[in-house]
Design a protein around this motif. Structure first.
Motif, PDB file in Angstrom:
ATOM      1  N   SER A 180       9.030 -29.234 -65.200  1.00 56.85           N
ATOM      2  CA  SER A 180       8.633 -29.116 -66.610  1.00 56.85           C
ATOM      3  C   SER A 180       8.443 -27.663 -67.031  1.00 56.85           C
ATOM      4  CB  SER A 180       7.333 -29.883 -66.870  1.00 56.85           C
ATOM      5  OG  SER A 180       6.229 -29.148 -66.363  1.00 56.85           O
ATOM      6  N   HIS A 181       8.379 -27.469 -68.342  1.00 60.27           N
ATOM      7  CA  HIS A 181       8.112 -26.149 -68.909  1.00 60.27           C
ATOM      8  C   HIS A 181       6.790 -25.583 -68.399  1.00 60.27           C
ATOM      9  CE1 HIS A 181       6.320 -29.304 -71.246  1.00 60.27           C
ATOM     10  NE2 HIS A 181       5.693 -28.499 -72.082  1.00 60.27           N
ATOM     11  N   ARG A 182       5.766 -26.446 -68.294  1.00 60.73           N
ATOM     12  CA  ARG A 182       4.464 -25.999 -67.820  1.00 60.73           C
ATOM     13  C   ARG A 182       4.540 -25.665 -66.330  1.00 60.73           C
ATOM     14  NH1 ARG A 182       1.919 -29.754 -70.230  1.00 60.73           N
ATOM     15  NH2 ARG A 182       1.618 -28.565 -72.133  1.00 60.73           N
ATOM     16  N   GLY A 183       5.245 -26.507 -65.586  1.00 56.95           N
ATOM     17  CA  GLY A 183       5.435 -26.247 -64.154  1.00 56.95           C
ATOM     18  C   GLY A 183       6.165 -24.935 -63.920  1.00 56.95           C
ATOM     19  N   ARG A 184       7.187 -24.667 -64.734  1.00 57.81           N
ATOM     20  CA  ARG A 184       7.966 -23.427 -64.586  1.00 57.81           C
ATOM     21  C   ARG A 184       7.128 -22.203 -64.928  1.00 57.81           C
ATOM     22  NH1 ARG A 184      14.066 -25.141 -66.730  1.00 57.81           N
ATOM     23  NH2 ARG A 184      14.152 -27.049 -65.497  1.00 57.81           N
ATOM     24  N   ALA A 185       6.306 -22.318 -65.980  1.00 60.49           N
ATOM     25  CA  ALA A 185       5.451 -21.185 -66.356  1.00 60.49           C
ATOM     26  C   ALA A 185       4.394 -20.934 -65.276  1.00 60.49           C
ATOM     27  CB  ALA A 185       4.787 -21.443 -67.708  1.00 60.49           C
ATOM     28  N   LEU A 186       3.746 -22.007 -64.807  1.00 63.62           N
ATOM     29  CA  LEU A 186       2.678 -21.828 -63.829  1.00 63.62           C
ATOM     30  C   LEU A 186       3.208 -21.352 -62.488  1.00 63.62           C
ATOM     31  CD1 LEU A 186       0.366 -24.797 -64.767  1.00 63.62           C
ATOM     32  CD2 LEU A 186      -0.085 -22.378 -65.075  1.00 63.62           C
ATOM     33  N   ALA A 187       4.450 -21.725 -62.156  1.00 65.02           N
ATOM     34  CA  ALA A 187       5.044 -21.231 -60.913  1.00 65.02           C
ATOM     35  C   ALA A 187       5.112 -19.706 -60.936  1.00 65.02           C
ATOM     36  CB  ALA A 187       6.436 -21.823 -60.725  1.00 65.02           C
ATOM     37  N   GLN A 188       5.361 -19.145 -62.126  1.00 64.69           N
ATOM     38  CA  GLN A 188       5.404 -17.684 -62.257  1.00 64.69           C
ATOM     39  C   GLN A 188       4.007 -17.066 -62.154  1.00 64.69           C
ATOM     40  OE1 GLN A 188       8.018 -16.324 -65.616  1.00 64.69           O
ATOM     41  NE2 GLN A 188       8.246 -18.533 -65.935  1.00 64.69           N
ATOM     42  N   LEU A 189       2.990 -17.861 -62.512  1.00 65.14           N
ATOM     43  CA  LEU A 189       1.605 -17.352 -62.433  1.00 65.14           C
ATOM     44  C   LEU A 189       1.006 -17.493 -61.033  1.00 65.14           C
ATOM     45  CD1 LEU A 189      -0.490 -18.433 -65.565  1.00 65.14           C
ATOM     46  CD2 LEU A 189       0.401 -16.160 -64.999  1.00 65.14           C
ATOM     47  N   LEU A 190       1.575 -18.381 -60.233  1.00 69.07           N
ATOM     48  CA  LEU A 190       0.956 -18.706 -58.919  1.00 69.07           C
ATOM     49  C   LEU A 190       0.655 -17.485 -58.048  1.00 69.07           C
ATOM     50  CD1 LEU A 190       2.441 -22.095 -57.668  1.00 69.07           C
ATOM     51  CD2 LEU A 190       0.060 -21.547 -58.173  1.00 69.07           C
ATOM     52  N   PRO A 191       1.593 -16.511 -57.922  1.00 70.32           N
ATOM     53  CA  PRO A 191       1.257 -15.347 -57.094  1.00 70.32           C
ATOM     54  C   PRO A 191      -0.007 -14.633 -57.585  1.00 70.32           C
ATOM     55  CG  PRO A 191       3.592 -15.339 -57.645  1.00 70.32           C
ATOM     56  CD  PRO A 191       2.959 -16.426 -58.460  1.00 70.32           C
ATOM     57  N   HIS A 192      -0.176 -14.561 -58.896  1.00 68.60           N
ATOM     58  CA  HIS A 192      -1.365 -13.908 -59.469  1.00 68.60           C
ATOM     59  C   HIS A 192      -2.615 -14.752 -59.225  1.00 68.60           C
ATOM     60  CE1 HIS A 192       1.351 -11.093 -61.482  1.00 68.60           C
ATOM     61  NE2 HIS A 192       2.076 -12.140 -61.801  1.00 68.60           N
ATOM     62  N   LEU A 193      -2.454 -16.078 -59.254  1.00 71.36           N
ATOM     63  CA  LEU A 193      -3.590 -16.968 -59.005  1.00 71.36           C
ATOM     64  C   LEU A 193      -3.992 -16.934 -57.534  1.00 71.36           C
ATOM     65  CD1 LEU A 193      -2.440 -19.932 -61.248  1.00 71.36           C
ATOM     66  CD2 LEU A 193      -4.360 -18.402 -61.681  1.00 71.36           C
ATOM     67  N   HIS A 194      -3.008 -16.863 -56.632  1.00 71.62           N
ATOM     68  CA  HIS A 194      -3.322 -16.757 -55.195  1.00 71.62           C
ATOM     69  C   HIS A 194      -4.109 -15.481 -54.923  1.00 71.62           C
ATOM     70  CE1 HIS A 194      -1.373 -20.317 -53.747  1.00 71.62           C
ATOM     71  NE2 HIS A 194      -0.200 -19.976 -54.244  1.00 71.62           N
ATOM     72  N   ALA A 195      -3.784 -14.424 -55.668  1.00 74.47           N
ATOM     73  CA  ALA A 195      -4.501 -13.157 -55.489  1.00 74.47           C
ATOM     74  C   ALA A 195      -5.983 -13.304 -55.851  1.00 74.47           C
ATOM     75  CB  ALA A 195      -3.851 -12.068 -56.345  1.00 74.47           C
ATOM     76  N   LEU A 196      -6.298 -14.217 -56.798  1.00 77.60           N
ATOM     77  CA  LEU A 196      -7.701 -14.434 -57.173  1.00 77.60           C
ATOM     78  C   LEU A 196      -8.503 -15.017 -56.022  1.00 77.60           C
ATOM     79  CD1 LEU A 196      -7.462 -16.099 -60.722  1.00 77.60           C
ATOM     80  CD2 LEU A 196      -8.054 -13.737 -60.194  1.00 77.60           C
ATOM     81  N   SER A 197      -7.863 -15.896 -55.243  1.00 81.52           N
ATOM     82  CA  SER A 197      -8.595 -16.605 -54.199  1.00 81.52           C
ATOM     83  C   SER A 197      -8.533 -15.860 -52.861  1.00 81.52           C
ATOM     84  CB  SER A 197      -8.034 -18.026 -54.021  1.00 81.52           C
ATOM     85  OG  SER A 197      -6.670 -17.973 -53.673  1.00 81.52           O
ATOM     86  N   ALA A 198      -7.774 -14.756 -52.824  1.00 84.51           N
ATOM     87  CA  ALA A 198      -7.622 -14.013 -51.558  1.00 84.51           C
ATOM     88  C   ALA A 198      -8.913 -13.276 -51.201  1.00 84.51           C
ATOM     89  CB  ALA A 198      -6.482 -13.027 -51.682  1.00 84.51           C
TER      90      ALA A 198
END
Length: 198
Positions: A180-198
């Motif tokens: 989905s459009h939301r899935g595609r957008a969030l996939a691009q955000l995931l690296p930045h989100l993983h950095a939050l939890s690192a």
């Protein structure tokens, strides 16, 4: 575990975002899980402007890193509308059924081969440190003239993704999340989100 605020009260959207972000090592909370604050109306001319404004407001009010999205459907025969007005297309009721009925009425005379459309999602991540990331996902397809399926919301029942014969509302949740459009957008955000939890 880092708390991530998703700036939405739409339970269907929140559930979808939680599924997509599952495994990111974050505690995902919605607007109903934080103290209320004044939410500015969506007045941006683009999905990106609206997503960023929502995320900035939420960060300022809560101090939590926030993801906000603005999404909708862009129908070629309607010159890209409803676009940012998708949720309010039929007026202030914000009724999915009313929005669907109005769109189908507006494209009633459009030939089938010209019923192309795309779901669009802009997602913004704003961190209290001032870091801002905005991404965009698009999901092309065509419209059908009668709603089909019950697994979805908004315009899902009349949207057939490219390469599919089923509407978005006939896909399983996991199938939809993957493409989905939301899935595609969030996939691009995931690296930045993983950095939050690192």
């Amino acid at each position: 575990m880092t708390r991530l605020l998703v700036a939405s009260r739409n339970s269907s959207k929140l559930e979808e975002l939680r599924r997509i972000l599952d495994g990111a090592g974050l505690e995902v909370v919605g607007l109903s899980d934080v103290p209320p604050f004044p939410e500015a109306p969506e007045t941006g001319a683009t999905f990106e402007e609206n997503a960023l404004a929502k995320a900035r407001d939420a960060v300022a009010a809560t101090g939590l890193p926030t993801v906000a999205d603005d999404s909708g459907i862009a129908i070629d025969a309607l010159n890209g509308m409803p676009g940012v007005l998708s949720a309010r297309w039929a007026g202030g009721t914000k009724s999915d059924a009313a929005n669907l009925a109005l769109v189908l009425e507006q494209v009633a005379d459009v030939p089938d081969e010209r019923l192309t459309a795309a779901f669009v999602c802009a997602a913004a991540l704003v961190h209290p440190s001032g870091v801002e990331v905005v991404v965009r996902g698009e999901w092309p397809g065509t419209l059908v003239r009668k709603p089909r399926g019950t697994n979805g919301f908004g315009y899902d029942p009349i949207f057939v993704p490219a390469g599919e014969t089923r509407t978005s509302a006939e896909l399983t949740s996991s199938e939809k999340d993957a493409i989905s459009h939301r899935g595609r957008a969030l996939a691009q955000l995931l690296p930045h989100l993983h950095a939050l939890s690192a």
